[in-house]
Design a protein around this motif. Sequence first.
Motif, PDB file in Angstrom:
ATOM      1  N   ASP A   6      23.313 -36.627 -58.777  1.00  6.88           N
ATOM      2  CA  ASP A   6      23.430 -37.564 -57.663  1.00  6.88           C
ATOM      3  C   ASP A   6      24.087 -36.841 -56.487  1.00  6.88           C
ATOM      4  N   PRO A   8      25.059 -35.647 -52.578  1.00  7.20           N
ATOM      5  CA  PRO A   8      25.392 -36.399 -51.375  1.00  7.20           C
ATOM      6  C   PRO A   8      24.287 -36.308 -50.333  1.00  7.20           C
ATOM      7  N   TYR A  11      20.682 -35.073 -49.264  1.00  7.55           N
ATOM      8  CA  TYR A  11      19.878 -34.719 -50.430  1.00  7.55           C
ATOM      9  C   TYR A  11      19.790 -35.849 -51.451  1.00  7.55           C
ATOM     10  N   ASP A  12      20.370 -36.996 -51.148  1.00  9.55           N
ATOM     11  CA  ASP A  12      20.360 -38.114 -52.082  1.00  9.55           C
ATOM     12  C   ASP A  12      19.059 -38.905 -51.976  1.00  9.55           C
TER      13      ASP A  12
END
Length: 70
Positions: A6, A8, A11-12
């Motif tokens: 997951d 940040p 890039y989430d």
Amino acid sequence: MELPVDPPPPYDGRAKWAKADMLATVGLSRLTLPYTGRDAVTGRRKYLDIVIGPAEMEKVRAAMRNALDL
């Protein structure tokens, strides 16, 4: 195989995958970590260092062995 990470923003949101059937040989010196911005105090670049656990890494290795028919 989908990876349980997951990261940040930015890039989430989307699933992250290990493409075990698309192997390539690369030089580590040519790879860079994703750039996430600059440190407010020092002004140095900040990089995203994603680490998966040993259990997930073994699943990636198993998928690679399967893709190579080993």
